[in-house]
Each structure stands twice: as C-alpha cells, then as structure tokens.
Design an enzyme around this catalytic site. Structure first.
Site, PDB file in Angstrom:
ATOM      1  N   SER A 160       0.846  -1.193   0.000  1.00  0.00           N
ATOM      2  CA  SER A 160       0.000   0.000   0.000  1.00  0.00           C
ATOM      3  C   SER A 160       0.886   1.248   0.000  1.00  0.00           C
ATOM      4  O   SER A 160       1.682   1.434  -0.908  1.00  0.00           O
ATOM      5  CB  SER A 160      -0.964  -0.034   1.191  1.00  0.00           C
ATOM      6  OG  SER A 160      -1.987   0.925   1.039  1.00  0.00           O
ATOM      7  N   GLU A 222      -9.322  -5.673  -5.881  1.00  0.00           N
ATOM      8  CA  GLU A 222      -8.997  -4.243  -5.869  1.00  0.00           C
ATOM      9  C   GLU A 222      -9.343  -3.579  -7.196  1.00  0.00           C
ATOM     10  O   GLU A 222      -9.201  -2.362  -7.335  1.00  0.00           O
ATOM     11  CB  GLU A 222      -7.514  -4.043  -5.574  1.00  0.00           C
ATOM     12  CG  GLU A 222      -7.076  -4.526  -4.203  1.00  0.00           C
ATOM     13  CD  GLU A 222      -5.618  -4.215  -3.910  1.00  0.00           C
ATOM     14  OE1 GLU A 222      -5.333  -3.099  -3.438  1.00  0.00           O
ATOM     15  OE2 GLU A 222      -4.768  -5.092  -4.157  1.00  0.00           O
ATOM     16  N   HIS A 260      -7.469  -5.728  -0.865  1.00  0.00           N
ATOM     17  CA  HIS A 260      -6.319  -4.893  -0.513  1.00  0.00           C
ATOM     18  C   HIS A 260      -5.594  -5.404   0.731  1.00  0.00           C
ATOM     19  O   HIS A 260      -4.364  -5.315   0.811  1.00  0.00           O
ATOM     20  CB  HIS A 260      -6.784  -3.451  -0.288  1.00  0.00           C
ATOM     21  CG  HIS A 260      -5.662  -2.473  -0.121  1.00  0.00           C
ATOM     22  ND1 HIS A 260      -4.793  -2.151  -1.146  1.00  0.00           N
ATOM     23  CD2 HIS A 260      -5.261  -1.739   0.965  1.00  0.00           C
ATOM     24  CE1 HIS A 260      -3.904  -1.270  -0.709  1.00  0.00           C
ATOM     25  NE2 HIS A 260      -4.162  -1.004   0.564  1.00  0.00           N
TER      26      HIS A 260
END
Length: 278
Positions: A160, A222, A260
């Site tokens: 991330s 995602e 995610h």
C-alpha cells in the site's frame, strides 16, 4: 513461539523464535521506531545472509517470519532460502499507525492529493526523505554491525503506502537494493512526481552496475477501487521491462479473489520466493 513474562501484572506476550526487538530514534526528526529482527538458525553463508527490510512490521512481521521459518527448511522444494528479516515498525499497537503516512510519502502539493473517501484531511506526510536517510545511515549500519549480512543481496518490501515508498526508492535511488517488492502500491498518491522521475530514470541508472529486480502485486478484488491500483501496477511493471536500462527486470501478479488487505499473506509468501530466485 515462547511466552515472555511481563512485570506489570498483565498477561504474558508471545514472541517469535529467533527474534530480537529494540528501539531506534531517528537523529534528524527524533521519531522513534521499533525494530524487529529475525535471524535464521542455520549458519550464514561465507558472503553473509541475504537481508529483507520489511515496512509495516506492526502488521506483517509475524506473517513473513513464520512463512520464512516454514519454507526455508527445504529451499530445494520451496525456492525460499534463509534470510535475515528486519521489520521496521512503530511503538503503537495498531497494525497501521498513522505515522506511516509521514514516513512513506514524499511531500505532495495540496492540489495533487487524492480525495479522502470520508472527506477528512489526510494525516501529515512528507517525511520519506528523512525516513530513507534513517534506514540508510542509521538502521543498515546497525544491522550490519550486529549480523553477518550480504550487502549485495538486499531487498525492501512494502504494501500500500509502503509499496509506494518502495517504488519511490527505486526511482530516486536505483541500486540501493537488489530486489524491490511492492504490494498494492498507492501509485495514485504521488503520480505527478512518479511521472517526472520516470522521465529521468535512465540517467540515474548510469551509475548502477548491479541487477535490479522488481516485483509488483495486487489483489483481483482491488479492481473496483478508484485508485486503479491494478492497472497502474501492471503499467509500471511494463514500463520497467521496456525502459532502456540494462539489468532491470520487473514482474507483476494479480492474485485471484484477494482484496487490498487479504492479499497480504499470499503477497508475503510470493515475495520470499522472488527475493530468493536471484
């Protein structure tokens, strides 16, 4: 695992075998980090252990250590060789403390920041250069004093915002690591800076004589996120494979039926195989 008795009357905590935990203070900003280090039980090779610098240790250090402990027992079967794991985390208990926004992000002009879904302002950011300096000038020398490290086999892993930090390092300081591993990287956060760095990336590669391996990944679920993380990650890998820079190789994988956060365990497992493959 073993239990460590606490002296404040609370329940004992569990620690991972072979793991040391200590704190370091960054000299420039005086920010404090909790460093977690796992060392293989086997003796180091003559050149020293490969080393993996892992961001967001609060969330994924245990995941990587247990995956390494299990898989490195039979490297001829799993493709995973023993390596020292250096987790960089925070003293907070939360898996993703807000301090990571400051450490993982370059300074971004207000007009270029993505809109937050709830409309609130983002946590303070812009400390990536100081964080990089902490890793390179304080943490790495400390690790190399304590352990037998092969400096030619260094890897950095982030997810991330941590994945964004990994790719910022690649673009700004190519050759600092041999392997750059970015899971679901937040490329939409700093897209203008990244585009500028891509334009001049080849010129920074002229002083680098070592190979650079890059692994990007995301979860299939995602795909509906407005950040376009799958498309941006795939395009970044394709760009690296076509850029006129010798010794650069990039792979991209989209993991089926993962989101995610759920992608983290499978991403970590694949990252260990990737850093071992060289």
């Amino acid at each position: 695992m073993r239990q460590v008795t606490r002296h404040d009357g609370t329940e004992p905590e569990v620690t991972l075998p072979g793991t040391a935990i200590y704190r370091m203070r960054e000299e420039q900003t005086e920010r404090e980090y909790e460093i977690r280090v796992w060392v293989p039980e086997s003796a180091p090779p003559a050149s020293g252990y490969p080393v993996i610098y892992l961001l967001d240790a609060n969330a994924v250090f245990g995941t990587m250590v247990e995956a390494m402990r299990a898989q490195s027992l039979r490297p001829e079967k799993t493709g995973v060789v023993p390596a020292v794991i250096v987790g960089i985390g925070y003293t907070a208990r939360a898996p993703f403390p807000p301090d990571r926004h400051y450490d993982f992000m370059m300074s971004v002009p207000k007009g270029e920041l993505p809109r937050r879904p709830d409309g609130a302002t983002w946590p303070e950011h812009g400390g990536a250069e100081a964080f990089t300096q902490f890793i390179e000038e304080q943490l790495k020398p400390d690790i190399e004093r304590r352990y037998a490290i092969d400096r030619s086999r260094q890897s950095v892993v982030g997810h991330s915002l941590g994945g964004l930090f990994v790719l910022q390092l690649l673009l700004d300081r190519p050759g600092t690591y041999r392997n750059y591993i970015a899971g679901s990287p937040s490329l939409h956060w700093n897209s203008a800076w990244i585009a500028r760095q891509q334009e001049t990336f080849v010129s920074r590669m002229t002083d680098n004589s070592s190979e650079i391996h890059v692994f990007l990944a995301a979860g299939e679920l995602e795909g509906s996120h407005p950040s376009g993380v799958i498309e941006r990650s795939r395009a970044f890998a394709q760009w690296l494979n076509h850029v006129d820079a010798e010794g650069v190789r990039a792979d991209f994988i989209c993991f089926e039926d993962e989101g995610h956060v759920s992608v983290l365990p499978v991403f970590i497992g694949r990252a260990l195989r990737f850093v071992s493959s060289d």
